[in-house]
Motif scaffolding. Structure first.
Motif, short mmCIF file in Angstrom:
data_model
loop_
_atom_site.label_atom_id
_atom_site.label_comp_id
_atom_site.label_asym_id
_atom_site.label_seq_id
_atom_site.Cartn_x
_atom_site.Cartn_y
_atom_site.Cartn_z
N VAL A 56 0.74 -0.86 0.24
CA VAL A 56 -0.09 0.08 -0.21
C VAL A 56 1.29 1.57 0.21
O VAL A 56 2.13 1.43 0.24
CB VAL A 56 -1.30 0.28 1.53
N GLU A 57 0.18 2.62 -0.50
CA GLU A 57 0.64 3.92 -0.23
C GLU A 57 -0.08 4.55 0.15
O GLU A 57 -1.09 5.11 -0.26
CB GLU A 57 2.06 4.16 -1.49
N LEU B 231 5.93 -0.03 -9.84
CA LEU B 231 4.70 0.65 -10.60
C LEU B 231 3.79 1.31 -10.03
O LEU B 231 2.84 1.03 -8.92
CB LEU B 231 3.43 -0.81 -11.54
N THR B 232 4.76 1.98 -9.63
CA THR B 232 3.86 3.05 -8.55
C THR B 232 2.35 3.85 -8.96
O THR B 232 2.83 3.72 -10.26
CB THR B 232 4.93 4.76 -7.59
N SER B 233 1.85 4.78 -8.42
CA SER B 233 0.92 5.60 -8.71
C SER B 233 1.79 6.99 -9.75
O SER B 233 0.98 6.80 -10.13
CB SER B 233 0.79 6.27 -7.72
N GLU B 234 2.12 7.30 -8.99
CA GLU B 234 3.67 8.25 -10.41
C GLU B 234 3.50 7.63 -11.18
O GLU B 234 3.72 8.40 -12.52
CB GLU B 234 4.78 8.61 -9.53
N TRP B 256 -1.55 2.04 -4.96
CA TRP B 256 -2.38 3.00 -6.22
C TRP B 256 -1.88 3.11 -7.36
O TRP B 256 -3.25 3.21 -7.79
CB TRP B 256 -1.76 4.15 -5.05
N GLY B 257 -1.50 2.91 -7.34
CA GLY B 257 -0.75 1.83 -8.53
C GLY B 257 -1.90 1.37 -9.43
O GLY B 257 -2.09 1.83 -10.88
N ALA B 261 -4.08 1.97 -11.87
CA ALA B 261 -4.90 1.84 -13.88
C ALA B 261 -5.90 1.06 -14.05
O ALA B 261 -6.45 1.72 -15.27
CB ALA B 261 -3.14 0.65 -13.74
N ARG B 262 -6.75 0.20 -13.42
CA ARG B 262 -7.72 0.33 -13.46
C ARG B 262 -8.21 1.04 -13.77
O ARG B 262 -9.94 0.53 -14.67
CB ARG B 262 -8.17 -0.77 -11.92
N LYS B 263 -8.66 2.64 -12.70
CA LYS B 263 -9.74 3.51 -13.59
C LYS B 263 -9.48 3.78 -14.76
O LYS B 263 -10.30 4.46 -15.13
CB LYS B 263 -9.41 4.86 -12.23
N ALA B 264 -8.33 3.64 -14.47
CA ALA B 264 -7.66 4.12 -16.26
C ALA B 264 -7.73 3.41 -17.41
O ALA B 264 -7.55 3.77 -18.89
CB ALA B 264 -6.18 5.42 -16.15
N ASN B 265 -7.81 2.49 -17.29
CA ASN B 265 -8.09 0.96 -18.21
C ASN B 265 -6.68 0.73 -18.92
O ASN B 265 -6.66 0.74 -20.17
CB ASN B 265 -8.84 1.40 -19.11
N LEU B 266 -5.39 0.92 -17.90
CA LEU B 266 -3.86 1.11 -18.28
C LEU B 266 -3.29 -0.85 -18.44
O LEU B 266 -3.42 -1.16 -16.98
CB LEU B 266 -2.96 1.92 -17.89
#
Lengths: 311, 311
Positions: A56-57, B231-234, B256-257, B261-266
């Motif tokens: 988690v972060e 593969l971080t949020s950044e 969070w990453g 990614a799921r939210k953006a469909n990456l």
């Protein structure tokens, strides 16, 4: 194996997260803490569904008295130590400051450090913007000054300690082994790891150790700092600032990190894996007491599983 | 092996650092560039004198028109791309901005990006301070907004491309193999790596690729982004912002990453080593065309030599 007795400063019983007396560590990672990892579903290389643990972060906002200083991304396991260490390493908290209170509000993700001395870092916060925008840059101005006035103590690093420390750290259950994508830092004395902190940001892991040392008034002169991350200028500056004379890493060096370590006479050892290491500064503190015939090359078992680039 | 023809956008001859036509890469690391590493003397585990190469890090100050924006620590190989990419990824430069000039002064370590549009980011620079002090935090406010409005294109990732890409990248001579302590990012199309950038900070390597894409007006819809780092949020936010639908890493995930990614469909693939990988978002783009019997587990030869923690 000879285990040195606990120095007086460690013979305390109130340290939160303190390990059992049988255990060498005073604080060690708790990979089974459900707040620190999340189980997520996905697929593997065969297309089969899998479930895996990811780190988690969380955002944590640090206040010094009434002033909001920073929002850091952290795993969130030691917010008080992180706040104290961050403020110390930013030179906003002085080593002789009296901290009257550290309040952590888990729901708001806020930690407030209160000091007897009145503080106002408006100018400092402003200055940061003008000179930099990355974690490394933000701290340089002040930390470089701190480096000028520092004189690291004489100390000794026996190579037998180094190999024993690396072995113990690499075989300690950790979030790294559980979920990967995390950095680790260890404060050690002789061949004994004392405090092992992990975090998504290397600077957080360092700051948590600095905060722990401040809170428990632990001396730095006989300590060894071990990091899984690279030996950058930032890492060197923070170690020197903490007053620790020896810095060891599994990872590599940057040229500026080496230059600063030499200036500060910090013992800088990198690429420490299995039998091998390279020392590029402060080599006089090293005592070669280990018969290398008895040290194994790094086995696949001990090799970090997410073995890749360092930070 | 089928090598796709160069799309029109790449069939250019004026790209600085462009590789020879025989070479798959348009830009690749130049580990022999004497400006990027330094030879330093030290000792090894036996106490013997050795000489080794370490990566340099230099301060580079980026201006947008008359305004000083940031001082970044970089290896300094592509200051113009770094400046353009940094400003783009900070949302200070718009994708449709007309850049009239990029001036790099090597002696002063300053790069100035000039635009037709007048710019003033005083407020933005101020806001950054109040919300964060680390590289990750500084970009979040704006980038999160960017994420909301983005819709990544349909695309395909064949597993045969993934394995071929990983093989090519891991066997490409690089500063990493020469001196360690560095991050790498690669922009690819199908199984072909196009641009391989390295830097001491992962965000710099990403920004240099973003700057290259902007300068040469290279489309993102058919691209794949490969990183050696976590593969971080950044990392997810920047990839999405660049419009690239697929992100692959040797390293691990943060929770969070994965969520972003799921939210953006990456399409998010991590722990890609040898035969193995894990996909935790956007898995519908993956086409399993590779017979795994023909993929080797990662051999010691291909394993990164400074194999340790990822960033």
């Amino acid at each position: 194996m000879f285990v040195p007795p606990l120095p007086q400063a460690y013979a305390v019983h109130y340290i939160s997260g303190m390990a059992s007396p049988k255990d060498d560590y005073l604080i060690r990672p708790d990979p089974l803490d459900p707040r620190l990892t999340e189980r997520v579903k996905g697929i593997d290389q065969t297309g089969a569904s899998i479930e895996t643990a990811v780190t988690v972060e969380r955002a944590l906002t640090i206040f010094l008295n009434a002033q909001e200083i920073v929002t850091a991304m952290t795993i969130g396991d030691h917010p008080e130590y992180l706040a104290l260490g961050y403020l110390l390493n930013q030179n906003m908290l002085k080593p002789d400051d009296v901290v009257t209170d550290v309040d952590y509000d888990e729901e708001l993700s806020v930690v407030v450090v209160r000091t007897k001395r009145k503080t106002n870092y408006e100018k400092k916060l402003k200055k940061k913007v003008q000179t930099s925008g990355c974690a490394q840059g933000t701290v340089f101005g002040d930390l470089m000054e701190a480096l000028e006035n520092v004189s690291l103590p004489e100390a000794e690093l026996r190579t037998s300690w180094l190999y024993m420390l690396a072995h113990k750290i690499n075989t300690t259950p950790s979030l790294y082994l559980e979920a990967g994508a995390i950095h680790g830092c260890v404060l050690a004395v002789k061949d004994r790891p004392l405090v092992y902190m992990e975090d998504v940001g290397r600077h957080n892991a360092v700051d948590k150790i600095a905060g722990w040392m401040f809170k428990h008034q632990v001396g730095a002169a006989d300590k060894i700092f071990y990091t899984t991350g690279r030996l950058t200028s930032e890492m060197v500056i923070k170690t020197v600032r903490m007053g620790i004379p020896i810095l060891i890493s599994r990872s590599g060096f940057t040229a500026w990190g080496v230059e600063l370590a030499r200036k500060a006479n910090l013992t800088l050892i990198g690429r420490a894996r299995g039998k091998r290491f390279v020392a590029l500064a402060g080599v006089d503190r090293i005592v070669f007491d280990q018969d290398l015939a008895y040290v194994e090359d790094e086995s696949a078992k001990h090799r970090r599983k997410a073995a890749v680039h360092d930070e």
